[in-house]
Scaffold this active site. Structure first.
Site, PDB file in Angstrom:
ATOM      1  N   ASP A   1      24.093 -42.034  10.148  1.00  0.00           N
ATOM      2  CA  ASP A   1      25.229 -41.239   9.699  1.00  0.00           C
ATOM      3  C   ASP A   1      24.998 -40.674   8.304  1.00  0.00           C
ATOM      4  O   ASP A   1      24.410 -41.320   7.435  1.00  0.00           O
ATOM      5  CB  ASP A   1      26.476 -42.125   9.692  1.00  0.00           C
TER       6      ASP A   1
ATOM      7  N   GLU B   1      21.913 -37.559  11.497  1.00  0.00           N
ATOM      8  CA  GLU B   1      23.003 -36.601  11.321  1.00  0.00           C
ATOM      9  C   GLU B   1      22.763 -35.952   9.965  1.00  0.00           C
ATOM     10  O   GLU B   1      23.121 -36.499   8.922  1.00  0.00           O
ATOM     11  CB  GLU B   1      24.368 -37.292  11.346  1.00  0.00           C
TER      12      GLU B   1
END
Length: 637
Positions: free
Chosen positions: A316, A369
């Site tokens: 993330d 990401e």
């Protein structure tokens, strides 16, 4: 007098690796482990707290009173406190009470390496033995590399466990055990290849969706025990479904029982607020330049792959790690030693992370990401890259959703948004994400973004998904999108499964199921998903009619697939399409099929490919393109 006996799981070699930032199995040493000393069973505790004067283990066994269970500090300067408490049994709740040498500050902390935690809002760690689960996924692990490679299909459903489906009678989210039945069967029915779980590591605050972690080594106790979560993973593997976990090494919350100001010092977070505090998320940022922190984080990644048999980690907020000026104004950040904006420590950490993951486990993937143009995210570390397996294609997502939100009559003026992604599609190994972030905060559901009446919205949605699957790369959609969830996603209630009582939504679900099925059995869509040799334009210039056409290719040219997309509600008959070889075109998917809720505009069973050159191809055929539709053709003799 302390009731703690001297005992250690650490060797001198362990300590040297830890200090060097190269110990990647720290979960075998730190935390609470069952042990036996002098014939007496109990629990061994170890915690890193270099700024402590005293560290006590407190829990229900001593009425949360610190005086009896003082840990011993190691003599080697490692800052590790450890000891064996006889008579304690697994399942006991505990924390560390840390007396700091920094102005006498006292903190009471959950164990950073705990394998289990109390269910929030309670905050204690729970001693838990994860070693004796009887895994039954040996077959999956033996052929995982053949299922999980970059030349294999990736149809991923992103799932938030707290809101996928509720136990209606008890008005609560499903447990891990219930999910091992209902979710596994659903994924199998829908022909998904993988599931990606939003963070399941223990988190204190439900509205964070799991992205503010406290228990990095503990699956959240909201849905059951660690072994219950193992059972869920095991069932997924036994049904040939890969498991990807969201992993958050980018920041952590400042909750009192968490990692922040752990031993009265900035131990886990960077001491410089310009590098150690995330203003957007009001959270703390790891000190990637500190060797012990690198060991902690990489050990955590390895832990999930090792002890829980996880097949991939989606990392993330990588962009926030890479740049010192991420979401900061002038004066709120300082350049690196070369005057640049890159966070050199974080870059080095990510390279080490990927190197260790791929060296340690066969057939796993890491996925970034990452929302910027940072170069070589998915290139090997030895070539100067970060070493990820894949990267989310955020540019494609933004351009595509903006394009689809346009009224079809205006799409001719925005044609470049639907074609531009192919200008850079092969610079990285891209995964196309229609994720949870696109269905919250007033953005509407994916269906809710589509223009027109209900029929047109659903037609646009089928068009979007078929175009997405045909586009080079891997595919990810968020739960509920596959059946046309109408409302925005809410973390604290179930998806609107009642929509499936509406035939239109049920047909939408059937379409995604068929799309997954065709995608999985069509090598042209995945064998060269990340290489330019797997894609060839037929026509990207027809902005007047808002039509694009292209060829997808696998290893065998006999498997080539022709894809034609019509982004307007006007059917196109006798459309001349250039084809690169002779034979016949046969429809294998038509998004306008009546069984999917379409209008039923389709082609003849076989279309003769003629010798007339067109679109710079040696042959051509006249086809019918349905309104707001996609057609996949195979080429036969």
């Amino acid at each position: 007098m302390s009731h703690v006996k001297a005992f250690s799981l650490f060797t001198e070699f362990d300590i040297n690796l830890f200090k060097a930032g190269k110990h990647y199995r720290l979960y075998e040493k730190f935390g609470a482990h069952p042990a036996e000393v002098d014939g007496v069973e109990g629990i061994y505790f170890a915690v890193w707290a270099p700024s402590a004067n005293h560290v006590y283990v407190v829990g229900e066994f001593n009425f949360w009173d610190s005086k009896d269970h003082l840990l011993n500090v190691r003599w080697d300067g490692s800052g590790i406190w450890e000891g064996f408490i006889p008579g304690l049994k697994m399942g006991v709740q505990y924390k560390y009470k840390i007396h700091s040498n920094n102005n006498g500050i006292i903190t009471e902390k959950a164990d950073p390496y705990a394998f289990s935690c109390e269910e929030p809002p309670r905050t204690a760690s729970v001693a838990y033995d994860i070693e004796n689960y009887n895994w039954k996924d040996k077959d999956w692990l033996s052929y995982r590399k053949d299922k999980n490679g970059l030349d294999k299909p990736y149809a991923v459903l992103e799932v938030h466990l707290g809101s996928w489906m509720y136990n209606v009678e008890e008005n609560r989210p499903l447990s891990y055990i219930e999910l091992a039945d209902k979710l596994v069967n659903y994924l199998k029915e829908m022909e998904y290849t993988h599931v990606e779980f939003m963070p399941i590591m223990e988190y204190p605050y439900d509205p964070s969706w799991g992205y503010q972690l406290v228990g990095y080594f503990a699956p959240t106790s909201r849905f059951g025990s660690p072994k219950d979560f193992m059972f869920l993973v095991d069932q997924l593997h036994q049904n040939d479904i890969g498991v990807i976990l969201d992993w958050v090494p980018s920041h952590f919350p400042s909750d009192d029982h968490g990692l922040g100001f752990f031993d009265g010092s900035h131990l886990y977070e960077h001491p410089d607020r310009k590098k150690g505090y995330h203003q957007d998320w009001k959270s703390l940022i790891f000190n990637y330049g500190r060797n012990e922190i690198r060991s902690f984080l990489i050990s955590n990644a390895i832990f999930w792959l090792d002890k829980y048999h996880i097949d991939g980690l989606r990392v993330d907020a990588v962009a926030s790690m890479l740049y010192l000026d991420y979401s900061r104004e002038d004066g709120e950040w300082e350049p690196n030693m070369y005057g640049g904006r890159e966070n050199l420590d974080a870059i080095s950490f990510l390279k080490d992370f990927n190197t260790e993951v791929y060296a340690s486990f066969e057939g796993v993937q890491t996925i970034a990401e990452e929302s910027t143009a940072f170069p070589m995210v998915t290139k090997p570390e030895n070539l100067g890259g970060l070493g990820f397996g894949m990267k989310w294609m955020m540019g494609w997502m933004h351009d595509t959703l903006e394009y689809f939100q346009e009224d079809p009559i205006n799409r001719r003026y925005h044609h470049n948004k639907i074609t531009f992604s192919l200008a850079y599609a092969f610079t990285e190994n891209f995964m196309l994400p229609l994720s949870h972030d696109e269905v919250v905060y007033g953005k509407h559901s994916i269906l809710g973004r589509m223009p027109g009446d209900k029929w047109q919205k659903l037609a646009n949605l089928r068009l979007l998904y078929a175009y997405m699957y045909a586009h080079p790369g891997a595919n990810l959609m968020f739960m509920g999108s596959e059946f046309g969830q109408e409302n925005e996603w809410s973390f604290d209630k179930s998806l609107d499964w009642n929509l499936l009582e509406d035939p239109q939504h049920h047909k939408m679900k059937d379409f995604v199921k068929e799309l997954n099925k065709i995608y999985k059995k069509t090598p042209a869509f995945y064998e060269k998903a990340f290489g330019i040799e797997g894609f060839e334009w037929i026509n990207y210039e027809n902005f007047e009619d808002s039509i694009i056409s292209f060829i997808r290719k696998g290893h065998d040219e006999k498997n080539d697939i022709v894809v034609v997309c019509n982004f307007t509600p006007v059917p196109r008959e006798k459309h001349l399409l250039g084809i690169h070889k002779p034979g016949h075109l046969v429809e294998i998917l038509n998004s306008d099929d009546k069984k999917f809720g379409g209008s039923g505009v389709k082609n003849a069973k076989k279309i003769k490919i003629g010798k007339k050159p067109w679109n710079f191809k040696s042959n051509s055929a006249k086809i019918t393109i349905p309104p707001l539709g996609v057609v996949f053709f195979k080429i036969t003799k």
